[in-house]
Write a protein that holds these residues in place. Sequence first.
Motif, PDB file in Angstrom:
ATOM      1  N   CYS A 103       0.871  -1.171   0.000  1.00 32.27           N
ATOM      2  CA  CYS A 103       0.000   0.000   0.000  1.00 32.27           C
ATOM      3  C   CYS A 103       0.908   1.221   0.000  1.00 32.27           C
ATOM      4  O   CYS A 103       1.926   1.242   0.685  1.00 32.27           O
ATOM      5  N   PHE A 110      -0.818   3.287  12.534  1.00 34.59           N
ATOM      6  CA  PHE A 110      -1.356   2.172  13.332  1.00 34.59           C
ATOM      7  C   PHE A 110      -1.349   0.883  12.509  1.00 34.59           C
ATOM      8  O   PHE A 110      -1.845  -0.140  12.944  1.00 34.59           O
ATOM      9  N   CYS A 111      -0.775   0.923  11.303  1.00 37.53           N
ATOM     10  CA  CYS A 111      -0.989  -0.168  10.347  1.00 37.53           C
ATOM     11  C   CYS A 111       0.293  -0.961  10.091  1.00 37.53           C
ATOM     12  O   CYS A 111       1.348  -0.396   9.800  1.00 37.53           O
ATOM     13  N   MET A 155      -4.454  -5.391   0.553  1.00 39.02           N
ATOM     14  CA  MET A 155      -4.543  -4.267   1.486  1.00 39.02           C
ATOM     15  C   MET A 155      -5.278  -3.116   0.843  1.00 39.02           C
ATOM     16  O   MET A 155      -6.005  -2.384   1.477  1.00 39.02           O
ATOM     17  N   PHE A 157       0.543   4.126   1.286  1.00 34.88           N
ATOM     18  CA  PHE A 157       0.386   5.064   2.408  1.00 34.88           C
ATOM     19  C   PHE A 157       1.142   4.593   3.654  1.00 34.88           C
ATOM     20  O   PHE A 157       1.736   3.519   3.648  1.00 34.88           O
ATOM     21  N   ALA A 158       1.106   5.422   4.700  1.00 30.87           N
ATOM     22  CA  ALA A 158       1.925   5.116   5.881  1.00 30.87           C
ATOM     23  C   ALA A 158       1.173   5.417   7.179  1.00 30.87           C
ATOM     24  O   ALA A 158       1.702   6.069   8.073  1.00 30.87           O
ATOM     25  N   CYS A 159      -0.061   4.949   7.283  1.00 31.62           N
ATOM     26  CA  CYS A 159      -0.832   5.176   8.514  1.00 31.62           C
ATOM     27  C   CYS A 159      -0.062   4.557   9.687  1.00 31.62           C
ATOM     28  O   CYS A 159       0.449   3.432   9.566  1.00 31.62           O
ATOM     29  N   VAL A 169       1.001  -2.850   7.645  1.00 36.55           N
ATOM     30  CA  VAL A 169       1.373  -3.010   6.244  1.00 36.55           C
ATOM     31  C   VAL A 169       2.601  -2.164   5.896  1.00 36.55           C
ATOM     32  O   VAL A 169       3.383  -2.501   5.013  1.00 36.55           O
ATOM     33  N   VAL A 170       2.776  -1.062   6.634  1.00 39.19           N
ATOM     34  CA  VAL A 170       3.873  -0.146   6.327  1.00 39.19           C
ATOM     35  C   VAL A 170       5.223  -0.868   6.487  1.00 39.19           C
ATOM     36  O   VAL A 170       6.094  -0.793   5.609  1.00 39.19           O
ATOM     37  N   GLU A 183     -11.635   5.004  10.235  1.00 34.81           N
ATOM     38  CA  GLU A 183     -10.736   5.161  11.393  1.00 34.81           C
ATOM     39  C   GLU A 183     -11.246   6.028  12.530  1.00 34.81           C
ATOM     40  O   GLU A 183     -11.209   5.605  13.680  1.00 34.81           O
ATOM     41  N   LYS A 215      -3.054   9.440   8.347  1.00 34.60           N
ATOM     42  CA  LYS A 215      -3.911   8.765   7.370  1.00 34.60           C
ATOM     43  C   LYS A 215      -3.586   9.216   5.933  1.00 34.60           C
ATOM     44  O   LYS A 215      -3.730   8.439   4.985  1.00 34.60           O
TER      45      LYS A 215
HETATM   46  S1  SF4 Z   1      -4.416   1.612   6.944  1.00 35.52           S
HETATM   47 FE1  SF4 Z   1      -4.893   1.201   4.807  1.00 35.52          FE
HETATM   48  S2  SF4 Z   1      -4.191   3.059   3.746  1.00 35.52           S
HETATM   49 FE2  SF4 Z   1      -3.220   3.086   5.754  1.00 35.52          FE
HETATM   50  S3  SF4 Z   1      -1.206   2.134   5.425  1.00 35.52           S
HETATM   51 FE3  SF4 Z   1      -2.625   0.525   6.116  1.00 35.52          FE
HETATM   52  S4  SF4 Z   1      -3.391  -0.387   4.238  1.00 35.52           S
HETATM   53 FE4  SF4 Z   1      -2.507   1.577   3.683  1.00 35.52          FE
END
Ligand code: SF4
Length: 493
Positions: free
Chosen positions: A198, A204-205, A244, A200-202, A207-208, A300, A312
Amino acid sequence: MRHTVLLYNPVSTSKGKQRLPLSLLAVAAVIAADYDVEFIDGNLMDDPAAQIIERARATQAKLLAVTVMPGPQLRQAIPVCKQVKAALPDLTILWGGYFPTQHYEVILQDGSVDYVIQGQGEAPFRQFVDRIHHGGSLTDIPSLAYAEHGAVHVNPRAPNVPMDNLPLMPYDRLDVSRYVGNTYLGNRVLNHNTSFGCPFACNFCAVVALANRRWLPESAERVANIVTHMQDKWHINGLEFHDMDFFVKEDRTAEFSERITGKGIQWWGLGRVDTLMSYSDDTWAKMQRSGAKMIFMGAESGDDETLKRMNKGGKSGTEVTLALVERMKHYGIVPELSFVMGNPPDPRADIESTIQFIRKIKRINPATELVLYIYTPVPQEGSILLDEATKLGFAFPKTLDEWASPEWAKFSMRRDPGTPWFKDSVRTRVRNFESVINAYYPTVTDMRLQGQWRKALQMLSGWRYRMEYYQWPYELKALQRVIHYRRPETTGF
Ligand code: SF4
Ligand code: B12
């Protein structure tokens, strides 16, 4: 002679709801032409450790590769790997996926797991498997983490590989029919993943840390071909996309939608509110015609300041969310919105503003599904939320055994995390609100909950919802025990 590689998917869901183990299918794809692969799925058996030991002895396997998410999957992976290591000390154990990418140190210090691969797994996994079986140094493989003389080493990440350059998943190596589900999408539902990461760099996530803000998609053509194959072979009429973010590129979504229109497949995917809001009406109409039924998005918070603190990004904002739920009503595609509630330092204020926001959303589009999570930190450099959490006394476990405890499993489920700032009274407030709203707006994903029961729930909870009185909803909890109505279905966000 062909070597056998064992692939273990620890239990991740309740019986009968198992999904195709995509993480392992993805890494199996790059070795399946040259090695035998055997899947051992904790969702399909009671004693995976016995099965691994038996299959390792029978095939003389040298490698057990394991995918691990935090939560119940981690809780099973830890004791199973310890048991396997004790029985077969020469069997190399490798972990990959979300948990090992974030928490490699605690894993490697434990001694029961030999190696970790971080991030996108395919290319480093292929090198690792070749070297284990045919010789060569393991320690210079990119993305690998390992312990040597008590110190943990982490190699730089391997360059990402575009998804279209990777081989297709080797479905013929497992019994796919055991993964065909019956859900609100259809009575023959499978799952697929069409992209990695993904952009983006939220903060709390998780995936980053996994993807370092990269997004690598499969082409629309390849996705449509896979869907067609699934339909020809397993007669699917429903599909969950576990990306994601399925929707990053509008032209890909539009082309994919056109390609599968008329196949009678209802589908579900995850995306961002602002991205989907920027789509043209034409693309929305194509998605609607193609069978898009529900889209999961992270709304969120009901507070714009909090969204900023969550990093976000993009054009996120509460007004954009309200506009999108209105727009989706027009296309009959259900918005499924998740919220990350109870952020430090003032979880109570955060929750109250989000509750008011949710009520507003329901007024605009009552069909909107809601998934309420409680904030739990993830390791991420520069995260304001993690910094605040640390100041308030939060620290990750220092051992794998601690991660396996019921308290930390609850933390990973993001329902009742036991974090220092999240007091009992705040938790009760969220749960009570959830009881009332889930009764007043029962989820469409609960297929058993129809007709009279739906009406009974709505009648019983109506006065509470209207008066905003959520305290002590004992009558709703009692009814919950009788008819087992449930929270909206999610895939783990
Ligand atoms: S919350 Fe969604 S948009 Fe934000 S980094 Fe994670 S996958 Fe990406
Ligand atoms: C499908 C899914 C599930 C499924 C089960 C999946 C399964 N394995 O059986 C279900 C619905 C059961 C589920 C449940 C939960 N999930 Co879940 N889930 C996902 C989801 C949507 C997709 C995972 C996936 O299959 N991706 C496709 C594959 C191909 O990609 P991948 O896993 O990243 O694999 C690549 C690399 O990671 C790596 N890799 C992965 N495994 C391995 C193994 C080896 C050996 C190697 C070398 C490499 C490697 O290589 C792969 C190819 O590049 C992810 C989000 C996402 N889109 O990634 C969340 C996600 C993993 N889940 C998450 C969570 C929190 C949960 C729950 C705890 C949620 C909850 N509150 O109930 C539960 C509990 C899980 C459990 N029981 O342990 C979080 C994890 C957060 C974190 N801190 O790490 C995620 C990231 C969602 C999120 N954004 O927060 N989940």
